[in-house]
Design an enzyme around this catalytic site. Structure first.
Site, mmCIF file in Angstrom:
data_model
loop_
_atom_site.group_PDB
_atom_site.id
_atom_site.type_symbol
_atom_site.label_atom_id
_atom_site.label_comp_id
_atom_site.label_asym_id
_atom_site.label_seq_id
_atom_site.Cartn_x
_atom_site.Cartn_y
_atom_site.Cartn_z
ATOM 1 C CB CYS A 101 -0.931 -0.005 1.208
ATOM 2 S SG CYS A 101 -2.062 1.404 1.285
ATOM 3 C CB CYS A 198 -6.953 -1.880 6.205
ATOM 4 S SG CYS A 198 -6.479 -1.821 4.457
#
Length: 365
Positions: A101, A198
């Site tokens: 990410c 997440c």
């Protein structure tokens, strides 16, 4: 400078943004919407980038008196992080989605748009520091070793570091950041840190992968190839795993066995003694340097293979095909797909994705 502050909705990014404003920079806040699931809500410390987080980020921006926007990066996040995560598991590797990410979203997609809009740098709440070295800008560990996040930033290159701003890197502890948030009147001062993956907020990675990848029964074998059990899907196993094996045939010595290898092509899981998890050498072809590249093809360093693992003294070699690292003491439970970050002192020299490992205990020993 014109600063674009990436505001996750947590205390770290809020304080980092506040410090950027206080330093006199022209700051604009932005929250990244990474999920198309509009009803997504945070559960305690699980998950991030949720509706609740976006609202917390907006409240912090309002308090600081800066413009605030929500940018939809969900498609890019799906393609570059979630799909990468799935494909890596399909290939029998163990990826780090947070590192991916940072590489693909926060310091690629976000930074690219920021520069296009005329911003000088992206500000985040990561705990790491930037130092002007002899050869250029360098990435170093944070002052607070317990919160140091330089490992997940090891993918950043020289151009990205030149447009990055880490206001929290020199802060001695997270407790001081929370106290500062409290003093500034930020509502997120005591908000729990997010953890786990997440996009799998319930923490059930095995169940999530089974849904995405599919489950197919296969064999569990020992190092000689003898079948010692069965499984419902190789994707559910990672190197070093002990629990959940449900082996039908115990080891001759009666000791527990651990996952040593996952073979996706044959849908096979290889198990063996704990000693066989010791790795004497790691290497990879996908690598990058965080700032100036090393000037020697072989050099002493420390290598770190997990975000919170202890760095291990080693010797690294840069070859025509990639990077090879031989640690002074064997590494424990290394899985292909993990990222190895190379340090020289406190400096992050670079990183590579582990493609190949060499056991310190040959089969049959």
């Amino acid at each position: 400078m014109r600063i674009l502050a990436a505001m996750s909705g947590g205390v770290d990014s809020a304080v980092a943004t506040a410090r950027a404003v206080e330093a006199g920079h022209e700051v604009v806040g932005v929250h990244l919407a990474l999920s198309r699931a509009g009803g997504t809500l945070r559960t305690g410390s699980r998950g991030c980038c949720t509706i609740e987080d976006a609202m917390d980020a907006r409240r912090a921006a309002d308090l600081l008196g800066i413009p605030f926007y929500v940018w939809d990066f969900s498609e890019r996040f799906r393609d570059d992080v979630i799909e990468d995560f799935i494909s890596e598991y399909k290939a029998g590797r163990t990826p780090n989605p947070c590192l991916r990410c940072n590489e693909k979203i926060k310091f690629a997609a976000l930074l690219e748009r920021a520069i296009e809009l005329g911003f000088d740098a992206v500000c985040t709440g990561h705990y790491a520091t930037l130092v002007n070295g002899e050869g250029g800008l360098e990435l170093h560990r944070a002052s607070d070793a317990a919160k140091d996040q330089s490992y997940v930033l090891g993918v950043l290159n020289a151009d990205q570091l030149a447009h990055t701003y880490f206001p929290l890197g020199a802060t001695p502890s997270k407790a001081l950041v929370r106290a500062e948030a409290e003093a500034r009147g930020l509502s997120v001062a005591q908000k729990p840190d997010s953890h786990d993956i997440c996009f799998i907020p319930d923490g059930d990675t095995r169940g999530w992968l089974a849904e995405k990848v599919g489950a197919e029964q296969g064999e569990i074998v020992d190092r000689t190839g003898a079948v010692v059990g069965t499984h419902e899907g190789a994707h559910a196993f990672t190197v070093g795993q002990r629990r959940g094996l449900k082996l039908g045939i115990p080891a001759d010595d009666g000791k527990p066995r651990f996952v040593l290898e996952v073979r996706p092509v044959s849908n096979t899981v290889v198990v063996g003694p704990k000693e066989a998890l010791a790795i004497a050498e790691i290497s990879g072809e996908r690598f990058s340097w965080a700032g100036p590249a090393p000037t020697e093809s072989e050099f002493a360093c420390h290598v770190q293979i997990r975000a919170h693992a202890e760095p291990v003294p080693a010797v690294a070699s840069v070859t025509e095909t990639g990077v090879r690292v031989i640690p002074e003491a064997p590494l424990d439970g290394v899985a292909p797909g993990q990222s190895a970050v190379i340090y020289v002192g406190t400096r992050v020299l670079g990183q590579f994705t582990i493609d190949h490992t060499v056991s310190a205990v040959p089969a049959g020993v």
